[in-house]
Write a protein that holds these residues in place. Structure first.
Motif, mmCIF file in Angstrom:
data_model
loop_
_atom_site.group_PDB
_atom_site.id
_atom_site.type_symbol
_atom_site.label_atom_id
_atom_site.label_comp_id
_atom_site.label_asym_id
_atom_site.label_seq_id
_atom_site.Cartn_x
_atom_site.Cartn_y
_atom_site.Cartn_z
ATOM 1 N N ASP A 149 -27.966 -8.406 -1.345
ATOM 2 C CA ASP A 149 -28.030 -6.963 -1.593
ATOM 3 C C ASP A 149 -27.771 -6.658 -3.075
ATOM 4 O O ASP A 149 -28.445 -5.833 -3.680
ATOM 5 N N GLU A 150 -26.768 -7.333 -3.632
ATOM 6 C CA GLU A 150 -26.449 -7.115 -5.045
ATOM 7 C C GLU A 150 -27.649 -7.438 -5.932
ATOM 8 O O GLU A 150 -27.958 -6.716 -6.877
ATOM 9 N N THR A 151 -28.327 -8.534 -5.597
ATOM 10 C CA THR A 151 -29.507 -8.915 -6.377
ATOM 11 C C THR A 151 -30.605 -7.867 -6.246
ATOM 12 O O THR A 151 -31.235 -7.472 -7.234
ATOM 13 N N LEU A 152 -30.824 -7.379 -5.031
ATOM 14 C CA LEU A 152 -31.845 -6.341 -4.810
ATOM 15 C C LEU A 152 -31.528 -5.087 -5.619
ATOM 16 O O LEU A 152 -32.411 -4.478 -6.211
ATOM 17 N N ARG A 182 -31.398 2.870 -1.116
ATOM 18 C CA ARG A 182 -32.337 1.999 -1.831
ATOM 19 C C ARG A 182 -32.510 0.659 -1.142
ATOM 20 O O ARG A 182 -33.611 0.122 -1.075
ATOM 21 N N LEU A 183 -31.391 0.101 -0.701
ATOM 22 C CA LEU A 183 -31.465 -1.216 -0.061
ATOM 23 C C LEU A 183 -32.312 -1.150 1.201
ATOM 24 O O LEU A 183 -33.105 -2.054 1.488
ATOM 25 N N LYS A 184 -32.144 -0.060 1.958
ATOM 26 C CA LYS A 184 -32.950 0.092 3.170
ATOM 27 C C LYS A 184 -34.440 0.119 2.818
ATOM 28 O O LYS A 184 -35.258 -0.525 3.468
ATOM 29 N N GLN A 185 -34.765 0.891 1.764
ATOM 30 C CA GLN A 185 -36.165 0.954 1.327
ATOM 31 C C GLN A 185 -36.695 -0.409 0.928
ATOM 32 O O GLN A 185 -37.871 -0.713 1.075
ATOM 33 N N LYS A 186 -35.789 -1.242 0.399
ATOM 34 C CA LYS A 186 -36.199 -2.577 -0.054
ATOM 35 C C LYS A 186 -36.180 -3.580 1.101
ATOM 36 O O LYS A 186 -36.355 -4.778 0.876
ATOM 37 N N GLY A 187 -35.855 -3.106 2.301
ATOM 38 C CA GLY A 187 -35.925 -3.999 3.454
ATOM 39 C C GLY A 187 -34.614 -4.652 3.864
ATOM 40 O O GLY A 187 -34.589 -5.502 4.752
ATOM 41 N N SER A 188 -33.491 -4.288 3.235
ATOM 42 C CA SER A 188 -32.203 -4.873 3.636
ATOM 43 C C SER A 188 -31.791 -4.315 4.995
ATOM 44 O O SER A 188 -32.179 -3.222 5.385
ATOM 45 N N GLU A 189 -30.998 -5.087 5.709
ATOM 46 C CA GLU A 189 -30.518 -4.687 7.035
ATOM 47 C C GLU A 189 -29.249 -3.843 6.958
ATOM 48 O O GLU A 189 -28.651 -3.509 7.976
ATOM 49 N N ILE A 190 -28.775 -3.578 5.740
ATOM 50 C CA ILE A 190 -27.484 -2.906 5.584
ATOM 51 C C ILE A 190 -27.485 -1.523 6.250
ATOM 52 O O ILE A 190 -28.511 -0.843 6.295
ATOM 53 N N THR A 191 -26.331 -1.136 6.805
ATOM 54 C CA THR A 191 -26.151 0.240 7.281
ATOM 55 C C THR A 191 -24.925 0.808 6.588
ATOM 56 O O THR A 191 -24.060 0.059 6.097
#
Lengths: 438, 438
Positions: free
Chosen positions: A312-315, A294-303
């Motif tokens: 990330d928590e807020t997203l 989900r985070l990736k879909q929302k544009g986060s850089e997390i892997t």
């Protein structure tokens, strides 16, 4: 002041409507209008408007009341009268008053209705607590703490206080405060009662500790204090699912109590109450894997393999109107004592609960390793000295059982309940990297 | 273990009489008698005797149960049966069992029914807590803490936690623990929340704080810990008499709760319950002057102006079956902030409450100075730096009112309730001059 007149608290005014009473407090504010003045009196339990009429009072007293300064202390005698236009529904018609201390104009009360900077207010925290807003926040805090204790006390948990002075570190030494004990010995301030909780759970079945904890983190974020209060339950013969169930029940119970008993405070804080009314079971439950997608879909850089940051928590939480539970994190982002998932040993049976509205992690916990050999391997992998953990290892030698628990920080919870930007207002005397006074 | 069988706590056995249940716990003890064995099972909520009969069980299981070692973990399934000869009134007839971990004979549970030295037991505190006696003491502690909070929460007091990290000393620096804060800054661990409580009382009227406090005292007596829990109420518009009234009410309330809810624990501890049943209002009240006269008659070396030692406290309390309140001490034996008696300025409006049976001071408190000039003089006399107390002085500038409060230490109170020789057993992980582990 007077023998026959009862001294009452402002919060009990309704029960004394029509009666003459005495209220002891401080002047919160004052309006004047010719031959009448309206001292606003606070006593720590509420605020009531008093009505002083010139031709009904001793002239010197009326003049003294009319000229009274903010935060002067006084005892007022008068009749309680229902007044639907008044904020609390009641007013007091002044019949007499005794002024204990008049604050002089030459050295006035430093906090005025005008805007002050945060540093100024924090330097005057011992006085700032008298303001309506701070009063409301600490009222909510009291209720949160009481509700947490009531929940555990009513559900078979034994309170076992864990020590503040600890010889070893739970999760590394870089964020520990060191204390000079006797004769050059060093001890550290606790970061968590968990390791002790595990021993206590083997003795009592279900336990909790609740006290101050300390982190020497150099972060200056709005979510960090160096000294904060945390409740930590731990249960023997329990697993990850038990942690989720208890955390959910606890959060719903505490939120319900705040809504039931602190509506006045929430209103004072202009909190959107509908946001808290939405906090009901069941909470959504997602896996770490799903959260990363989900985070990736929302544009986060997390892997996969990384820990969530505050953003990330807020997203993640923005998709929900209630807390979301994220479980099964990669072993490398969690502490050494987490039990691995039997099906997928690269993830552990840990769960974080993220509050809605961007308030971040409010609960973190999971199932602990109960196998001695596995725990020994983990200590080695984390380069932790076995010697310091011998007593902790004993718990895996003498009747080891699956067990689980979590921690919940009071200040973050209160910030969420109150809808606050910064955690510093959720405790009476916050301690931060540059703040140790008053 | 089994889907259809409910998992219960031993304390709830009565409610399941006649039903088949599951209990998860540890082997406390075991008796064998040929073709029958009696595992004593503990689960943290109680102890129940199980009855395993050879010809009613799988043979391997019976043999395993019969050979089970102390503190092995197991889940037992069976039927609850009323048995008036059993300690709890119920037994469990074993139908099945799952042994989670058998403690091996090669590394047995270190605490056996034989006598152990105190140092050995303290080194194994994480395991010692499993024993009946320690279990009972910490059960009483839980009740004491809960009752204290209930008393204050139900009587209009707001909980306001005071800080652990403090910049200045309340009563001198010699018994303070120093902490390395950031960048070389030093802070100290709180010895009392009182000064902060005074600020909070001006904001909330009636407040209390309840948390750990720290004293770096080199005393090795049976009454001293370096880390202990204390509750401290503080009230605005209050005087010495209010302190006595609230302290008396609190002590009677808490003792009543312990008697009502922890009779099993008191019996386990062989406490003389009649001694606690005598704790009723009114408590005797004597002056310091009178106390000194009595002590002299009893052969003490005390002279007027000196402080009481532990032996003096015991001598004073032996005349009473309930706590005795001693008030109006010489100013020189009390802290700088005590309000002097208007009639006799050489004594201050302080009170100590001494528990019966030689348990010493359980409450200390009194009325605080509310006059700015007097407080300034006292700071000078005590050579305390004004700068560190500016915020505290503010409370005397902006709406000062008479106010009063007290402190009550949890561990001494629990020692008294339980009838213990030494305070070290009243907290899960005691910290003393030579004891910081586990």
């Amino acid at each position: 002041m007077s023998e026959s007149v009862p001294r009452i608290s402002i919060r009990d005014a309704a029960a004394h409507a029509g009666a003459t009473v005495e209220i002891a407090g401080w002047l919160y504010n004052l309006r004047r209008s010719g031959k009448i003045c309206f001292p606003l009196l606070r006593d720590g339990t509420g605020i009531i408007q008093c009505v002083a009429v010139k031709n009904q009072l001793d002239e010197a007293l009326f003049e003294a009341l009319k000229d009274l300064t903010q935060e002067s202390s006084l005892i007022v005698r008068g009749r309680i009268r229902a007044e639907h236009r008044a904020p609390g529904g009641y007013e007091l018609d002044v019949e007499g008053a005794e002024i204990l201390q008049r604050v002089p104009e030459s050295d006035p009360y430093p906090i005025t209705p005008k805007e002050h900077g945060v540093d100024f207010l924090m330097d005057h925290r011992h006085l700032w607590l008298r303001s309506r807003r701070q009063h409301a926040i600490l009222g909510v805090r009291h209720e949160v703490i009481r509700a947490i204790r009531d929940y555990f006390d009513s559900n078979g948990f034994t309170l076992v206080d864990t020590p503040i002075f600890t010889p070893a570190a739970c999760e590394g030494t870089t964020t520990l405060f060191e204390v000079d004990y006797f004769e050059g010995e060093k001890v550290y301030l606790t970061q968590s009662g968990q390791l002790y909780n595990e021993a206590n759970a083997m003795a009592f079945g279900k336990v909790y500790c609740f006290g101050p904890t300390f982190r020497a983190e150099k972060s200056k974020t709005r979510r960090h204090l160096t000294e904060f209060w945390m409740v930590e339950p731990e249960m023997a013969y329990a697993n990850l699912e038990d942690v989720k169930r208890v955390a959910e029940e606890l959060i719903v119970f505490v939120t319900g109590r705040v809504l039931e008993r602190r509506r006045t405070e929430l209103t004072e804080l202009e909190r959107d109450i509908s946001k808290l009314e939405a906090i009901r079971a069941p909470f959504p439950r997602i896996s770490y894997d799903e959260a990363v997608e989900r985070l990736k879909q929302k544009g986060s850089e997390i892997t996969w393999g990384g820990d969530f940051g505050g953003a990330d928590e807020t997203l993640l939480s923005e998709d929900y109107d209630r807390p979301v539970m994220v479980d099964r994190y990669p072993a490398q982002v969690k502490a050494f004592y987490f039990q691995p998932d039997a099906q997928r040993p690269e993830v552990v049976l840990g769960v974080d609960v993220l509050a809605p509205e961007g308030y971040g992690e409010i609960v973190g916990g999971g199932q602990r390793i109960h196998d001695l050999d596995l725990l020994l391997r983990r200590l080695e992998e984390h380069k932790l000295p076995r010697e310091a953990f011998e007593w902790y290892l004993d718990l895996r030698k003498y009747g080891s059982v699956p067990h689980a628990g979590f921690g919940m920080g009071v200040e973050r919870f209160v910030a969420w309940m109150c809808g606050l930007e910064h955690i510093r207002e959720t405790i009476a005397y916050p301690r931060m990297i540059y703040r140790t006074r008053p």
